[in-house]
Design an enzyme around this catalytic site. Structure first.
Site, PDB file in Angstrom:
ATOM      1  CG  HIS A   5       1.920  -3.904   6.490  1.00 37.00           C
ATOM      2  ND1 HIS A   5       2.777  -4.831   5.921  1.00 37.00           N
ATOM      3  CD2 HIS A   5       0.990  -3.639   5.554  1.00 37.00           C
ATOM      4  CE1 HIS A   5       2.369  -5.107   4.690  1.00 37.00           C
ATOM      5  NE2 HIS A   5       1.282  -4.404   4.449  1.00 37.00           N
ATOM      6  CG  ASP A  54       5.908  -4.698   7.777  1.00 35.22           C
ATOM      7  OD1 ASP A  54       7.048  -5.163   7.908  1.00 35.22           O
ATOM      8  OD2 ASP A  54       4.891  -5.256   8.210  1.00 35.22           O
ATOM      9  CG  HIS A  66      -2.067  -0.934   1.128  1.00 38.97           C
ATOM     10  ND1 HIS A  66      -1.901  -2.293   1.100  1.00 38.97           N
ATOM     11  CD2 HIS A  66      -3.418  -0.716   1.070  1.00 38.97           C
ATOM     12  CE1 HIS A  66      -3.090  -2.879   1.021  1.00 38.97           C
ATOM     13  NE2 HIS A  66      -4.027  -1.947   1.001  1.00 38.97           N
TER      14      HIS A  66
END
Length: 299
Positions: A212, A216, A171
């Site tokens: 996450h 991350d 994302h």
């Protein structure tokens, strides 16, 4: 009033058709890059699904973001996806604005070739990273006791319910690529500021939704920016839209100039052209009063 509306509609249609003609020519010349980029997106999706086979649910790792940010919970996890969808759709629509608006700085085909090159480079690094080490997923469906934590994957829902592809966040790759691209080729400073603010909020929401770990997101921030900085200097700069060499010629030899006016507005005033000229590969923002008389670092 009806005559005015009809005249404006006619201008819009001519501008739209001229843009289609130009973009089709660019598409014919660059289709292989677009196809390759789309294929790589599919391969990246397969890799993310494949790592789900190796995922083993376990205790959630200690994470400073989990301590600092309140957990949204399963019922509010959609908020982060909503923000990401807004970023994605907004950028997608912006890349097609030359078909409608008079003010245009980019070619849609060329900007997507560039964006796909950025995405592919980042996703290759991402696949190598999450296959190197599989972490226990912090998301709700990846925890111990969940039926979705291990394969077989949940059918087409695997895109939303994947596990194991953690470092680094996909994302964030898309969001940062889109925002950095608009930062360079966009013209409205206020929108640029809002875009960066939205990406920061998106980063916090990803951690708050436990999709996450904080690492991350942090790795995505510096990796994507470094990759884009390197590749952006290796790729040829986008052509200046004030140059009309890409426009098709007609039998009477006048369509070149007419299409130039259609694609860049009705005015052919030199001041307008100076405002459209990129400086060192960056486009001037609306509201700036800097004028450039010659093309610097052109293609």
């Amino acid at each position: 009033m009806s005559l005015y509306i009809g005249r404006e509609a006619s201008k819009l249609w001519k501008r739209f058709w001229a843009e289609i003609t130009t973009e089709l020519k660019l598409l014919f010349e660059n289709w292989k890059y677009l196809v390759a980029g789309i294929i790589c997106q599919y391969i990246h999706g397969l890799a993310a699904r494949g790592v789900h086979y190796f995922h083993q649910p376990g205790p959630i790792l200690q994470d400073v973001g989990f301590f600092l940010l309140p957990e949204l919970g399963q019922d509010k996890a959609y908020i982060s996806e909503t923000v990401f969808t807004f970023i994605f759709v907004s950028f997608f629509l912006w890349t097609f604005h030359p078909f409608i608006l008079k003010s245009k700085k980019i070619y849609t085909v060329l900007i997507w070739c560039r964006v796909l090159a950025f995405l592919v480079a980042c996703q290759i690094l991402r696949v190598i990273t999450f296959y190197s080490t599989q972490l226990p997923g912090p998301n709700y469906h990846c925890r111990e006791g969940s039926k979705l934590a291990t394969l077989p994957p949940p059918g087409i829902r695997g895109v939303l319910y994947g596990c194991g592809d953690l470092i680094f966040s996909s994302h964030m790759i898309f969001s940062l690529v889109f925002v950095r691209t608009y930062q360079k080729y966009g013209t409205r400073r206020f929108i640029k500021q809002c875009a960066w603010f939205t990406v920061v909020i998106q980063s916090l929401l990803i951690v708050a939704a436990r999709k996450h770990y904080t690492v991350d997101v942090v790795v995505a921030w510096y990796t994507v920016n470094l990759v884009l900085y390197f590749i952006d200097h290796k790729l040829p700069e986008l052509p200046d839209r004030s140059a009309s060499f890409l426009l098709p010629l007609s039998k009477d030899g006048r369509t070149k100039e007419e299409n130039h006016k259609l694609l860049n507005g009705n005015s052919g005033d030199p001041i307008d052209r100076r405002l459209r000229t990129p400086v060192n590969g960056k486009f001037l923002e609306e509201g700036n009063t800097v004028h450039v008389d010659t093309v610097m670092n052109g293609v």
